[in-house]
Design an enzyme around this catalytic site. Structure first.
Site, PDB file in Angstrom:
ATOM      1  N   ARG A   1       0.825  -1.208   0.000  1.00 19.26           N
ATOM      2  CA  ARG A   1       0.000   0.000   0.000  1.00 19.26           C
ATOM      3  C   ARG A   1       0.861   1.261   0.000  1.00 19.26           C
ATOM      4  NH1 ARG A   1      -2.334   0.438   4.697  1.00 19.26           N
ATOM      5  NH2 ARG A   1      -3.611  -1.405   4.419  1.00 19.26           N
TER       6      ARG A   1
ATOM      7  N   TYR B   1     -10.143  22.373 -11.374  1.00 19.28           N
ATOM      8  CA  TYR B   1     -10.842  21.196 -11.911  1.00 19.28           C
ATOM      9  C   TYR B   1     -12.081  20.938 -11.034  1.00 19.28           C
ATOM     10  CZ  TYR B   1     -11.887  16.242 -12.455  1.00 19.28           C
ATOM     11  OH  TYR B   1     -12.536  15.050 -12.614  1.00 19.28           O
TER      12      TYR B   1
ATOM     13  N   ASP C   1      -1.078  22.599  -8.574  1.00 18.48           N
ATOM     14  CA  ASP C   1      -1.417  21.494  -9.459  1.00 18.48           C
ATOM     15  C   ASP C   1      -0.767  21.788 -10.814  1.00 18.48           C
ATOM     16  OD1 ASP C   1      -2.647  19.793 -11.337  1.00 18.48           O
ATOM     17  OD2 ASP C   1      -4.439  19.593 -10.098  1.00 18.48           O
TER      18      ASP C   1
ATOM     19  N   LYS D   1      -2.983  12.207 -17.060  1.00 20.73           N
ATOM     20  CA  LYS D   1      -2.989  13.096 -18.204  1.00 20.73           C
ATOM     21  C   LYS D   1      -1.648  12.989 -18.951  1.00 20.73           C
ATOM     22  CE  LYS D   1      -7.060  14.118 -16.706  1.00 20.73           C
ATOM     23  NZ  LYS D   1      -7.117  14.038 -15.294  1.00 20.73           N
TER      24      LYS D   1
HETATM   25  C1  4LM Z   1     -10.561  16.723 -16.871  1.00 23.94           C
HETATM   26  N1  4LM Z   1      -9.226  16.348 -14.898  1.00 23.94           N
HETATM   27  O1  4LM Z   1     -10.348  17.925 -16.710  1.00 23.94           O
HETATM   28  P1  4LM Z   1      -7.656  12.237 -11.744  1.00 23.94           P
HETATM   29  N2  4LM Z   1      -6.082  18.050 -11.411  1.00 23.94           N
HETATM   30  C2  4LM Z   1      -6.430  18.538 -12.624  1.00 23.94           C
HETATM   31  C3  4LM Z   1      -7.284  17.812 -13.451  1.00 23.94           C
HETATM   32  O2  4LM Z   1      -7.595  18.321 -14.649  1.00 23.94           O
HETATM   33  C4  4LM Z   1      -7.806  16.579 -13.007  1.00 23.94           C
HETATM   34  C5  4LM Z   1      -7.431  16.116 -11.738  1.00 23.94           C
HETATM   35  C6  4LM Z   1      -6.560  16.867 -10.974  1.00 23.94           C
HETATM   36  C7  4LM Z   1     -10.174  15.807 -15.765  1.00 23.94           C
HETATM   37  C8  4LM Z   1     -10.697  14.569 -15.578  1.00 23.94           C
HETATM   38  C9  4LM Z   1     -11.914  14.045 -16.194  1.00 23.94           C
HETATM   39  C10 4LM Z   1      -5.878  19.849 -13.061  1.00 23.94           C
HETATM   40  C11 4LM Z   1      -8.734  15.827 -13.829  1.00 23.94           C
HETATM   41  C12 4LM Z   1      -7.924  14.814 -11.177  1.00 23.94           C
HETATM   42  O3  4LM Z   1      -8.749  12.230 -12.772  1.00 23.94           O
HETATM   43  O4  4LM Z   1      -8.158  11.881 -10.375  1.00 23.94           O
HETATM   44  O5  4LM Z   1      -6.424  11.464 -12.131  1.00 23.94           O
HETATM   45  O6  4LM Z   1      -7.126  13.782 -11.664  1.00 23.94           O
HETATM   46  O7  4LM Z   1     -11.044  16.274 -17.921  1.00 23.94           O
END
Ligand code: 4LM
Length: 405
Positions: free
Chosen positions: A65, A118, A192, A217
């Site tokens: 973990r 986000y 971020d 991403k």
């Molecule tokens: C989207 N984004 O925008 P996980 N930080 C940023 C993000 O864009 C995202 C996350 C964290 C999108 C997902 C559907 C700047 C996500 C969250 O999806 O938990 O890996 O990351 O399309």
């Protein structure tokens, strides 16, 4: 590579480190590619050795973990690319953000977050953490006076949190100036860096304390996994591993996904160059088209923070936000008219993706909140992929030209 050339790694280029850092094939039977350690637990040499590992008196692996050798290599590479002492790999971007906040915050603490985040990050703070007694305050981080005011009005602030470029409208925040305001107020700065990646900017070098990523991403880069990361000082990162990951979220990245992200990192720099080059061309195409009323792209001279973006980012990145004459209806028709570009959320993949934030990634903001925070319901977001740009511009042109008058 660090073993073969100790002390030289800091001088090596980003792609060289993304390909070699922290791995010597001689340690693994000469295997060019690092192995995937698919194991949930580790055998102790003796009963006493197991107890010593648990007490922290002996270095080694205990249970999957919190630590795994494939993850450890990924963590070493991410730390090197971001210029941090340490890194922690997690199951998703949301896993990274929640593990970090649950480690660093207690009931009664204050955080100041930027207005544009986000959608699920916004929900995590305003609808999640706030339920547990954390005082979540919002500010417009492009207005440094307003931020300074919020930092003093909120009492002792523990964390200042933002994205740059921000999801979905690509607003750029001055990392160095916000970090110095936060530092003066005794708060940690957390950025971020998902949209920019370490190829375009390194927030830690500009004064931030921690960087978080959705590795789903660009870092993974191929739309085939979910992952996340936190990078910063070893002390902070290890606290998040021991508390936020181990005890509070269990948001562990699978060894297979760690391997896939390691593979993605090898081409990160070349991919970011291609994403940025194609996005600049497409942003120009959109800006010139009569059906397009607004384009936000940090590489366009018309972008309100063009100078800051030029100074802070090595390239403008692969995301474009835009609005069409005819509003949401025209945008939906445009999305439906695309033949090559894929209608999907997420970003940073080889495939070009288009989505409508107000009804998709940012539907967690109420209509009222979107209005107040400046997220237009007419906004559409394009994540420019790695296809040949002339095929993308042709698809965009036919979808725009096909719109009803
Ligand atoms: C989207 N984004 O925008 P996980 N930080 C940023 C993000 O864009 C995202 C996350 C964290 C999108 C997902 C559907 C700047 C996500 C969250 O999806 O938990 O890996 O990351 O399309």
């Amino acid at each position: 590579m660090d073993k073969r050339a100790p002390g030289r790694n800091a001088e090596l280029g980003l792609s060289t480190r993304a390909i070699h850092h922290g791995y010597d094939p001689a340690d693994e039977h000469g295997a060019l590619t690092p192995p995937i350690f698919m194991t949930s637990t580790y055998a102790f040499e003796s009963a006493e050795a197991g107890s010593e590992l648990f007490r922290g008196e002996r270095a080694g692996y205990i249970y999957g973990r919190t630590k795994n050798p494939t993850q450890a290599l990924l963590e070493a590479r991410l730390a090197s690319l971001e210029g941090g002492e340490g890194a922690l790999a997690l199951a998703s971007g949301m896993g990274a953000i929640s593990a970090t906040m649950w480690t660093l915050l207690n009931a009664g603490d204050s955080v100041v977050i930027d207005r544009i985040l986000y959608g699920n990050t916004f929900a995590f703070f305003t609808k999640g953490l706030s339920r547990f007694g954390v005082n979540v305050r919002l500010a417009d981080f492009t207005d440094l006076d307003a931020l300074a005011h919020e930092l003093s009005a909120a009492g002792q602030v523990k964390i200042v949190y933002f994205e740059t470029p921000a999801n979905p409208n690509l607003r750029v925040i001055d990392i160095a100036r916000v970090s110095s305001l936060a530092k003066a107020a005794g708060a940690l700065t957390i950025v971020d860096n998902t949209f920019a990646t370490p190829v375009l900017q390194n927030p830690l070098k500009l004064g931030a304390d921690l960087v978080v990523h959705s590795a789903t991403k660009y870092l993974g880069g191929h739309g085939d996994l979910l992952g996340g990361a936190v990078v910063g000082s070893s002390a902070l990162v290890e606290r998040i591993r021991g508390t936020g990951l181990r005890a509070l979220t269990g948001a562990t990245l699978s060894p297979l996904n760690a391997f896939l992200i390691l593979r993605g990192l090898k081409t990160l720099e070349v991919r970011m160059e291609r994403h940025s080059r194609s996005a600049l061309e497409i942003a120009g195409q959109l800006e010139r088209h009569p059906r397009v009323s607004h384009v936000a792209y940090p590489g366009l001279k018309s972008f309100p923070q063009y100078e800051l973006a030029q100074r802070q980012m090595r390239q403008p990145g692969g995301l474009i936000a835009f609005e069409l004459e005819g509003g949401v209806e025209a945008g939906m028709d445009f999305m439906n008219g695309l033949e090559l570009i894929v209608r999907a959320v997420s970003l940073g993949d080889a495939e070009t993706l288009v989505q409508h934030p107000a009804s998709m990634t940012h539907a967690t903001y109420s209509a009222e909140e979107r209005k107040r925070h400046g997220i237009s319901d007419n906004l559409f977001r394009l994540s420019v992929g790695l296809e040949n740009v002339e095929d993308l511009t042709a698809d965009i042109a036919q979808a725009l030209d096909g719109l009803r008058d």
